[in-house]
Design a protein around this motif. Structure first.
Motif, PDB file in Angstrom:
ATOM      1  N   GLU A  48       0.873  -1.351  -0.007  1.00  0.00           N
ATOM      2  CA  GLU A  48      -0.080   0.042  -0.038  1.00  0.00           C
ATOM      3  C   GLU A  48       0.937   1.253  -0.193  1.00  0.00           C
ATOM      4  OE1 GLU A  48      -3.556   0.587   2.642  1.00  0.00           O
ATOM      5  OE2 GLU A  48      -3.936  -1.626   2.640  1.00  0.00           O
ATOM      6  N   GLN A  49       1.868   1.314   0.762  1.00  0.00           N
ATOM      7  CA  GLN A  49       2.961   2.256   1.014  1.00  0.00           C
ATOM      8  C   GLN A  49       3.290   2.617  -0.445  1.00  0.00           C
ATOM      9  OE1 GLN A  49       6.262   1.707   3.381  1.00  0.00           O
ATOM     10  NE2 GLN A  49       6.461   4.010   3.713  1.00  0.00           N
ATOM     11  N   LEU A  50       3.598   1.683  -1.180  1.00  0.00           N
ATOM     12  CA  LEU A  50       4.428   1.874  -2.642  1.00  0.00           C
ATOM     13  C   LEU A  50       3.208   2.268  -3.595  1.00  0.00           C
ATOM     14  CD1 LEU A  50       6.443   1.497  -4.923  1.00  0.00           C
ATOM     15  CD2 LEU A  50       5.477  -0.739  -5.155  1.00  0.00           C
ATOM     16  N   ILE A  51       1.924   1.851  -3.519  1.00  0.00           N
ATOM     17  CA  ILE A  51       0.941   2.318  -4.306  1.00  0.00           C
ATOM     18  C   ILE A  51       0.830   3.825  -3.968  1.00  0.00           C
ATOM     19  CG2 ILE A  51      -1.598   2.212  -5.159  1.00  0.00           C
ATOM     20  CD1 ILE A  51       0.361  -0.326  -5.756  1.00  0.00           C
ATOM     21  N   GLU A  52       0.878   4.163  -2.831  1.00  0.00           N
ATOM     22  CA  GLU A  52       0.586   5.629  -2.367  1.00  0.00           C
ATOM     23  C   GLU A  52       1.514   6.500  -2.813  1.00  0.00           C
ATOM     24  OE1 GLU A  52       0.721   8.010   1.919  1.00  0.00           O
ATOM     25  OE2 GLU A  52      -0.754   6.247   1.962  1.00  0.00           O
ATOM     26  N   TRP A  53       2.949   5.990  -2.693  1.00  0.00           N
ATOM     27  CA  TRP A  53       4.051   6.986  -3.363  1.00  0.00           C
ATOM     28  C   TRP A  53       3.836   7.045  -4.850  1.00  0.00           C
ATOM     29  CZ3 TRP A  53       8.275   5.761  -6.693  1.00  0.00           C
ATOM     30  CH2 TRP A  53       9.223   6.647  -6.714  1.00  0.00           C
ATOM     31  N   ILE A  54       3.631   6.089  -5.593  1.00  0.00           N
ATOM     32  CA  ILE A  54       3.404   6.154  -7.030  1.00  0.00           C
ATOM     33  C   ILE A  54       2.347   7.202  -7.454  1.00  0.00           C
ATOM     34  CG2 ILE A  54       2.867   4.891  -8.974  1.00  0.00           C
ATOM     35  CD1 ILE A  54       4.398   2.147  -7.833  1.00  0.00           C
ATOM     36  N   ASN A  55       1.178   7.137  -6.504  1.00  0.00           N
ATOM     37  CA  ASN A  55       0.147   8.144  -6.896  1.00  0.00           C
ATOM     38  C   ASN A  55       0.629   9.531  -6.555  1.00  0.00           C
ATOM     39  OD1 ASN A  55      -1.501   5.766  -7.761  1.00  0.00           O
ATOM     40  ND2 ASN A  55      -2.525   5.709  -5.619  1.00  0.00           N
ATOM     41  N   VAL A  56       1.260   9.894  -5.431  1.00  0.00           N
ATOM     42  CA  VAL A  56       1.849  11.206  -5.212  1.00  0.00           C
ATOM     43  C   VAL A  56       2.568  11.522  -6.492  1.00  0.00           C
ATOM     44  CG1 VAL A  56       3.232  12.456  -3.753  1.00  0.00           C
ATOM     45  CG2 VAL A  56       1.350  10.867  -2.546  1.00  0.00           C
ATOM     46  N   MET A  57       3.288  10.774  -6.667  1.00  0.00           N
ATOM     47  CA  MET A  57       4.400  11.067  -7.882  1.00  0.00           C
ATOM     48  C   MET A  57       3.207  11.431  -9.167  1.00  0.00           C
ATOM     49  SD  MET A  57       7.249  11.167  -7.143  1.00  0.00           S
ATOM     50  CE  MET A  57       8.196  11.328  -5.624  1.00  0.00           C
ATOM     51  N   GLU A  58       2.453  10.508  -9.448  1.00  0.00           N
ATOM     52  CA  GLU A  58       1.657  10.787 -10.628  1.00  0.00           C
ATOM     53  C   GLU A  58       0.892  11.976 -10.489  1.00  0.00           C
ATOM     54  OE1 GLU A  58      -1.784   8.536 -13.033  1.00  0.00           O
ATOM     55  OE2 GLU A  58      -1.085   7.658 -11.460  1.00  0.00           O
ATOM     56  N   GLU A  59       0.259  12.353  -9.171  1.00  0.00           N
ATOM     57  CA  GLU A  59      -0.416  13.719  -9.121  1.00  0.00           C
ATOM     58  C   GLU A  59       0.394  14.759  -9.317  1.00  0.00           C
ATOM     59  OE1 GLU A  59      -2.448  13.202  -5.266  1.00  0.00           O
ATOM     60  OE2 GLU A  59      -3.527  11.483  -6.000  1.00  0.00           O
ATOM     61  N   ALA A  60       1.669  14.636  -8.876  1.00  0.00           N
ATOM     62  CA  ALA A  60       2.618  15.697  -9.157  1.00  0.00           C
ATOM     63  C   ALA A  60       3.266  15.995 -10.717  1.00  0.00           C
ATOM     64  CB  ALA A  60       3.816  15.657  -8.203  1.00  0.00           C
ATOM     65  N   GLY A  61       2.948  15.030 -11.339  1.00  0.00           N
ATOM     66  CA  GLY A  61       3.238  15.167 -12.894  1.00  0.00           C
ATOM     67  C   GLY A  61       4.763  14.527 -12.889  1.00  0.00           C
ATOM     68  N   ILE A  62       5.268  13.718 -12.002  1.00  0.00           N
ATOM     69  CA  ILE A  62       6.606  13.161 -12.271  1.00  0.00           C
ATOM     70  C   ILE A  62       6.430  11.570 -12.513  1.00  0.00           C
ATOM     71  CG2 ILE A  62       8.595  12.601 -10.868  1.00  0.00           C
ATOM     72  CD1 ILE A  62       7.965  15.156  -9.194  1.00  0.00           C
ATOM     73  N   PRO A  63       6.701  11.418 -13.686  1.00  0.00           N
ATOM     74  CA  PRO A  63       6.788   9.965 -13.943  1.00  0.00           C
ATOM     75  C   PRO A  63       7.763   8.872 -13.539  1.00  0.00           C
ATOM     76  CG  PRO A  63       7.494  11.507 -16.004  1.00  0.00           C
ATOM     77  CD  PRO A  63       7.385  12.165 -14.750  1.00  0.00           C
ATOM     78  N   VAL A  64       7.476   7.904 -13.140  1.00  0.00           N
ATOM     79  CA  VAL A  64       8.276   6.869 -12.657  1.00  0.00           C
ATOM     80  C   VAL A  64       8.486   5.777 -13.654  1.00  0.00           C
ATOM     81  CG1 VAL A  64       8.596   5.283 -10.648  1.00  0.00           C
ATOM     82  CG2 VAL A  64       7.647   7.373 -10.188  1.00  0.00           C
ATOM     83  N   VAL A  65       9.646   5.380 -13.825  1.00  0.00           N
ATOM     84  CA  VAL A  65       9.834   4.148 -14.703  1.00  0.00           C
ATOM     85  C   VAL A  65      10.783   3.148 -14.263  1.00  0.00           C
ATOM     86  CG1 VAL A  65      10.860   3.627 -17.070  1.00  0.00           C
ATOM     87  CG2 VAL A  65       9.601   6.024 -16.771  1.00  0.00           C
ATOM     88  N   ILE A  66      10.368   1.824 -14.291  1.00  0.00           N
ATOM     89  CA  ILE A  66      11.128   0.687 -13.915  1.00  0.00           C
ATOM     90  C   ILE A  66      12.222   0.506 -15.205  1.00  0.00           C
ATOM     91  CG2 ILE A  66      11.125  -1.471 -13.224  1.00  0.00           C
ATOM     92  CD1 ILE A  66       7.974  -1.290 -12.724  1.00  0.00           C
ATOM     93  N   LEU A  67      13.457   0.636 -14.291  1.00  0.00           N
ATOM     94  CA  LEU A  67      14.730   0.170 -15.136  1.00  0.00           C
ATOM     95  C   LEU A  67      15.185  -0.934 -14.542  1.00  0.00           C
ATOM     96  CD1 LEU A  67      16.675   1.368 -17.205  1.00  0.00           C
ATOM     97  CD2 LEU A  67      17.815   2.505 -15.606  1.00  0.00           C
ATOM     98  N   SER A  68      14.769  -2.139 -15.138  1.00  0.00           N
ATOM     99  CA  SER A  68      15.317  -3.528 -14.616  1.00  0.00           C
ATOM    100  C   SER A  68      16.215  -4.306 -15.530  1.00  0.00           C
ATOM    101  CB  SER A  68      14.228  -4.204 -14.208  1.00  0.00           C
ATOM    102  OG  SER A  68      14.221  -5.371 -13.616  1.00  0.00           O
ATOM    103  N   ASN A  69      17.046  -5.032 -15.079  1.00  0.00           N
ATOM    104  CA  ASN A  69      17.637  -6.010 -15.755  1.00  0.00           C
ATOM    105  C   ASN A  69      16.953  -7.364 -15.966  1.00  0.00           C
ATOM    106  OD1 ASN A  69      19.858  -4.507 -16.053  1.00  0.00           O
ATOM    107  ND2 ASN A  69      20.910  -5.428 -14.460  1.00  0.00           N
TER     108      ASN A  69
END
Length: 181
Positions: A48-69
């Protein structure tokens, strides 16, 4: 020599990074490692904490992109659940994935930040790419078998760097006394 492994910032968890902190640093997007940074490597659904953090970033207009091997199939499954874009098979620590992510975001390397839990992939790759980096504590104390060797090497690297630079310590924010020197 070990300077290539030195993060720009050390923050206890990705959840401590806020849109306000990012704006102060003129950062427009977050690249994040997947396993043990965004999610526990053995729990692909996140918290839940992760989902909340992602939502806060999205609302602020800051894209979060997973960069994974990881392979696209694994990353895609998690990215769909979290509603995030991603770059799989990033080949960290090479610059390949960082370049792909930067192009996808249409941003320069000084406008993005990489958050990860490993100095030998996430931080090294960010440094090679000219991207500021945030080292976070791993979510779990255990790792997948393929990460255990890196952790062993990182322990020695981190101990050496911390001994040489007392400014290298865990903080609650990227703006808490700002960059590691």
């Amino acid at each position: 020599m070990l300077k290539i492994f030195k993060p720009t910032y050390m923050v206890e968890a990705i959840y401590h990074i806020t849109p306000e902190q990012l704006r102060e640093q003129k950062i427009k997007a977050v690249l994040t490692d997947l396993d043990n940074t965004l999610i526990a490597w053995n729990n692909p659904d996140g918290t839940e904490q992760l989902i909340e953090w992602i939502n806060v970033m999205e609302e602020a207009g800051i894209p979060v992109v997973i960069l994974s091997n990881n392979k696209a199939k694994r990353v895609d499954r998690i990215a769909k659940v979290l509603h995030l874009d991603y770059v799989s098979r990033a080949l960290k620590p090479t610059t390949i994935g960082f370049k792909r992510a930067s192009k996808k975001l249409n941003l320069t390397t000084d406008e993005i930040i990489m958050v990860g839990d490993q100095v030998m992939t996430d931080i090294w790759g960010a440094n090679l790419s000219g991207v500021r980096s945030v080292l976070v504590k791993p979510i779990l104390d255990t790792d997948a078998w393929n990460t255990q060797f890196n952790r062993f090497m990182e322990l020695h690297i981190m101990n050496y760097m911390i001994k040489k630079d007392p400014n290298m310590r865990w903080r609650k924010s990227i703006n808490d006394e700002s960059r590691i020197k």
